[in-house]
Scaffold this active site. Structure first.
Site, PDB file in Angstrom:
ATOM      1  N   ASP A 199       0.848  -1.191   0.000  1.00 19.20           N
ATOM      2  CA  ASP A 199       0.000   0.000   0.000  1.00 19.20           C
ATOM      3  C   ASP A 199       0.881   1.237   0.000  1.00 19.20           C
ATOM      4  OD1 ASP A 199      -2.439   1.318  -0.132  1.00 19.20           O
ATOM      5  OD2 ASP A 199      -2.710   1.391   2.028  1.00 19.20           O
ATOM      6  N   GLY A 200       0.327   2.318  -0.520  1.00 18.24           N
ATOM      7  CA  GLY A 200       0.993   3.609  -0.521  1.00 18.24           C
ATOM      8  C   GLY A 200       0.044   4.662   0.008  1.00 18.24           C
ATOM      9  N   HIS A 242      -9.023  -0.350   2.865  1.00 13.46           N
ATOM     10  CA  HIS A 242      -9.694   0.052   4.110  1.00 13.46           C
ATOM     11  C   HIS A 242     -10.928  -0.812   4.377  1.00 13.46           C
ATOM     12  CE1 HIS A 242      -7.021   3.466   3.757  1.00 13.46           C
ATOM     13  NE2 HIS A 242      -7.471   3.627   2.544  1.00 13.46           N
ATOM     14  N   GLU A 256       2.508   3.719  -4.279  1.00 14.71           N
ATOM     15  CA  GLU A 256       1.934   2.398  -4.587  1.00 14.71           C
ATOM     16  C   GLU A 256       2.934   1.563  -5.382  1.00 14.71           C
ATOM     17  OE1 GLU A 256      -0.787   1.213  -3.357  1.00 14.71           O
ATOM     18  OE2 GLU A 256      -2.084   2.903  -2.901  1.00 14.71           O
ATOM     19  N   ASP A 280      -1.431  -0.210   5.012  1.00 17.41           N
ATOM     20  CA  ASP A 280      -1.887   1.181   5.050  1.00 17.41           C
ATOM     21  C   ASP A 280      -1.347   1.874   6.295  1.00 17.41           C
ATOM     22  OD1 ASP A 280      -3.696   3.414   4.118  1.00 17.41           O
ATOM     23  OD2 ASP A 280      -4.548   3.025   6.096  1.00 17.41           O
ATOM     24  N   ASP A 297      -4.465  -2.467  -3.160  1.00 18.63           N
ATOM     25  CA  ASP A 297      -5.745  -1.771  -3.338  1.00 18.63           C
ATOM     26  C   ASP A 297      -5.636  -0.682  -4.395  1.00 18.63           C
ATOM     27  OD1 ASP A 297      -4.385   0.278  -2.059  1.00 18.63           O
ATOM     28  OD2 ASP A 297      -5.627   0.264  -0.268  1.00 18.63           O
TER      29      ASP A 297
END
Length: 145
Positions: free
Chosen positions: A9-10, A123, A47, A133, A69
Site C-alpha cells: 500500500d501507498g 480500508h 503504490e 496502510d 488496493d
C-alpha cells in the site's frame, strides 16, 4: 519455485506531498514488514514503490501473489497498459507516461518472478492490506514532522 504473498500500500498527504509506503512479505509462517517514504511524492509513486521494494527483497525467482488496493498498479499490469507503454517508449497520446522510472523497475522484477496481481478493496476487511496502510501512513507522518 517458492510461493510468496506480498501485500502493498501507498499513502500521501497531499498529492504531491509527503508520502509513505508499506509492504508485508509472507512465506509460509514467516512474515516481514517493510516501509519507507519520500518528502515530495504522489500516491501512485508510493503504490509502485511498495511493490518494487517488496519484490526487490526476493533472493530467487518466486511465484508471487501481489495484493494491492491500487487500481493504478493492478490494472496497469493486468490490463496490459504498462506493456503497451513500454512498446511506445513510455509515451501515451504524445505525452510521457507518469512514473516511467518506476514502471521500468517494476517490469524488470515481474519478469524475474511469476507475479499475479490481485486487487483488494482498501480500508476493508483484509488485515494485511490494513496493516500496510498503517505502515504507509506512519511513514508519511514521520516525514511530515
Amino acid at each position: 519455485m517458492k510461493t510468496v504473498d506480498i501485500y502493498t500500500d501507498g499513502a500521501c498527504s497531499g498529492n504531491p506531498g509527503p508520502g509513505g509506503w508499506g509492504a508485508i512479505l509472507k512465506y509460509g509462517d514467516i512474515e516481514k514488514e517493510i516501509s519507507g517514504g519520500e518528502e515530495l511524492t504522489t500516491n501512485n509513486r508510493m503504490e509502485l514503490l511498495s511493490a518494487i521494494s517488496a519484490l526487490s527483497l526476493l533472493k530467487e525467482p518466486c511465484a508471487v501473489n501481489l495484493y494491492s488496493d491500487s487500481k493504478y498498479l493492478v490494472d496497469s499490469v493486468t490490463k496490459g497498459w504498462v506493456f503497451s507503454w513500454e512498446k511506445m517508449n513510455y509515451v501515451k497520446k504524445g505525452k510521457p507516461v507518469p512514473n516511467t522510472d518506476l514502471w521500468k523497475r517494476l517490469l524488470i522484477l515481474i519478469r524475474k518472478h511469476s507475479v499475479t496481481f490481485i486487487w483488494v478493496k482498501g480500508h476493508a476487511d483484509n488485515p494485511y492490506n490494513n496493516r500496510c496502510d498503517e505502515l504507509a501512513v506512519n511513514e508519511w507522518k514521520r516525514i511530515k514532522r
